[in-house]
Scaffold this motif. Structure first.
Motif, PDB file in Angstrom:
ATOM      1  N   ASN A 123      -3.229   6.220  -8.118  1.00 29.29           N
ATOM      2  CA  ASN A 123      -3.684   7.656  -7.904  1.00 29.29           C
ATOM      3  C   ASN A 123      -3.536   8.111  -6.646  1.00 29.29           C
ATOM      4  OD1 ASN A 123      -6.310   6.521  -6.962  1.00 29.29           O
ATOM      5  ND2 ASN A 123      -6.641   5.979  -8.828  1.00 29.29           N
ATOM      6  N   GLU A 124      -3.612   9.325  -6.244  1.00 29.13           N
ATOM      7  CA  GLU A 124      -3.625   9.990  -5.069  1.00 29.13           C
ATOM      8  C   GLU A 124      -4.807   9.587  -4.084  1.00 29.13           C
ATOM      9  OE1 GLU A 124      -2.503  11.611  -1.561  1.00 29.13           O
ATOM     10  OE2 GLU A 124      -1.388  11.583  -3.520  1.00 29.13           O
ATOM     11  N   GLN A 125      -5.845   9.149  -4.704  1.00 26.20           N
ATOM     12  CA  GLN A 125      -7.095   8.669  -3.840  1.00 26.20           C
ATOM     13  C   GLN A 125      -6.642   7.422  -3.216  1.00 26.20           C
ATOM     14  OE1 GLN A 125      -7.364   9.955  -7.112  1.00 26.20           O
ATOM     15  NE2 GLN A 125      -9.264  10.606  -7.296  1.00 26.20           N
ATOM     16  N   SER A 126      -6.046   6.541  -3.880  1.00 24.06           N
ATOM     17  CA  SER A 126      -5.685   4.964  -3.464  1.00 24.06           C
ATOM     18  C   SER A 126      -4.485   5.463  -2.368  1.00 24.06           C
ATOM     19  CB  SER A 126      -4.924   4.285  -4.703  1.00 24.06           C
ATOM     20  OG  SER A 126      -6.087   4.049  -5.518  1.00 24.06           O
ATOM     21  N   ALA A 127      -3.610   6.381  -2.586  1.00 21.97           N
ATOM     22  CA  ALA A 127      -2.598   6.479  -1.489  1.00 21.97           C
ATOM     23  C   ALA A 127      -3.169   7.168  -0.427  1.00 21.97           C
ATOM     24  CB  ALA A 127      -1.806   7.636  -2.313  1.00 21.97           C
ATOM     25  N   SER A 128      -4.099   7.690  -0.274  1.00 25.87           N
ATOM     26  CA  SER A 128      -4.708   8.117   0.810  1.00 25.87           C
ATOM     27  C   SER A 128      -5.451   7.195   1.396  1.00 25.87           C
ATOM     28  CB  SER A 128      -5.882   9.176   0.589  1.00 25.87           C
ATOM     29  OG  SER A 128      -7.008   8.534  -0.248  1.00 25.87           O
ATOM     30  N   VAL A 129      -6.065   6.202   1.097  1.00 27.17           N
ATOM     31  CA  VAL A 129      -6.402   4.743   1.499  1.00 27.17           C
ATOM     32  C   VAL A 129      -5.580   4.243   2.407  1.00 27.17           C
ATOM     33  CG1 VAL A 129      -7.408   2.674   1.561  1.00 27.17           C
ATOM     34  CG2 VAL A 129      -8.385   4.576  -0.107  1.00 27.17           C
ATOM     35  N   LEU A 130      -4.165   4.139   1.803  1.00 29.40           N
ATOM     36  CA  LEU A 130      -3.156   3.320   2.527  1.00 29.40           C
ATOM     37  C   LEU A 130      -2.541   4.305   3.759  1.00 29.40           C
ATOM     38  CD1 LEU A 130      -3.487   1.597  -0.249  1.00 29.40           C
ATOM     39  CD2 LEU A 130      -0.775   1.367  -0.015  1.00 29.40           C
TER      40      LEU A 130
END
Length: 254
Positions: A153-160
Motif C-alpha cells: 500500500n501507499e503507506q508502506s511506500a512512504s516508509v521506504l
C-alpha cells in the motif's frame, strides 16, 4: 524466474505462492518458474529449530520480539551479517548457475544481500523484493541493492521513500494472492445498505487477547468472521467467547 521464500511466518510463503500462481495464470507458456526455500534446504533441522523458536517468541513473548525487531531495524551492516550464511550461499550459487534466472523474486529478507554477494554489482538478473511487512517495515527489507521493492500500500511506500529508497524502485501492487480468488468475485453477494457491518478479524501472532476481542466484537451485533490460521488449539476459546452470537470461525485454508 526464481522465487525464494522462508517459512518464518506463513506470509512469506503465501506471497511467494501468490506470485507463482499469478505467473501461471497470465503467462503459462512464457515463464519458467522455480519456488525454493533455501533456508530449509541449506540448514535442515537447524532451520526448523530456529523457525519454531522464532514463532514461539512472536506468539508467547511479543515484547521480547519487539526488542529483537528494533535491534534489527537499527542495523546498518546487513551485508556483513549475511556474509555468515555460508551454507546458504553454498546452495544458492549452484542454483543460480544451473537455472540462470532472468529475475529473482525474494519474499524474505537476506536473499537480496546474498544474491548481490554471489553475483556482484554486475549481475545480469533483476532482483525484486516482495515486502510482506505493511506500514511498519523493518529496515532489513530495503537495505539491499534490489532493483525493485513491491509493497502492499501507499503507506508502506512512504516508509521506504522516507528511508531513502529511490521512488522509481518502489511499486505499490498490493499483497500477492492467488488469482483464483478473483474467480469468485461474480458470485459474491451484494451487501444491502441497511445490513449489519461485516467485520473480518484475522488473529495473528499475539493470541492472548483474541478471545476477549472476539467477545467485544460479537456483542456489537456485527457479521463477524474470525480466522485462526493453524492455531486449532485456539478454536475452543474463540467459540466460547462468541457467547452464542453467530460468528464464522475459519481455520487454515490453502
Amino acid at each position: 524466474m526464481l522465487i525464494l521464500t522462508a517459512s518464518f511466518g506463513e506470509g512469506h510463503n503465501s506471497a511467494a505462492r501468490g506470485v507463482r500462481e499469478g505467473l501461471a495464470r497470465v503467462a503459462p507458456d512464457q515463464s519458467e518458474v522455480e519456488l525454493r526455500d533455501l533456508f530449509a534446504e541449506a540448514y535442515g533441522p537447524l532451520n526448523e529449530l530456529v523457525r519454531r523458536g522464532y514463532l514461539a517468541l512472536v506468539n508467547s513473548a511479543p515484547h521480547a520480539w519487539g526488542v529483537v525487531y528494533r535491534w534489527l531495524d537499527r542495523k546498518k551492516d546487513y551485508d556483513k551479517e549475511f556474509q555468515r550464511l555460508v551454507r546458504l550461499k553454498d546452495h544458492f550459487a549452484p542454483l543460480l548457475e544451473r537455472f540462470l534466472p532472468d529475475v529473482v523474486v525474494c519474499s524474505f529478507p537476506a536473499y537480496p544481500n546474498v544474491l548481490q554477494e554471489i553475483l556482484g554489482p554486475d549481475r545480469q538478473c533483476k532482483c525484486v523484493v516482495v515486502v510482506t511487512d505493511s506500514i511498519t517495515i523493518n529496515a532489513s527489507w530495503y537495505r539491499s541493492a534490489a532493483d525493485y521493492f513491491l509493497v502492499a500500500n501507499e503507506q508502506s511506500a512512504s516508509v521506504l521513500r522516507a528511508a531513502g529508497v529511490a521512488p522509481d524502485k518502489i511499486k505499490v501492487f498490493g499483497f500477492p494472492v492467488s488469482p483464483k480468488f478473483s474467480d469468485f468475485v461474480q458470485d459474491r453477494q451484494s451487501t444491502p445498505s441497511n445490513s449489519k457491518p461485516r467485520v473480518l478479524y484475522m488473529i495473528n501472532a499475539a493470541t492472548r487477547g483474541a478471545p476477549e476481542l472476539v467477545r467485544l466484537l460479537a456483542d456489537l451485533g456485527v457479521h463477524l468472521t474470525v480466522t485462526i490460521g493453524r492455531a486449532d488449539n485456539l478454536r475452543p476459546a474463540i467459540e466460547a467467547a462468541t457467547d452464542g452470537h453467530p460468528v464464522k470461525i475459519v481455520g487454515w485454508t490453502d
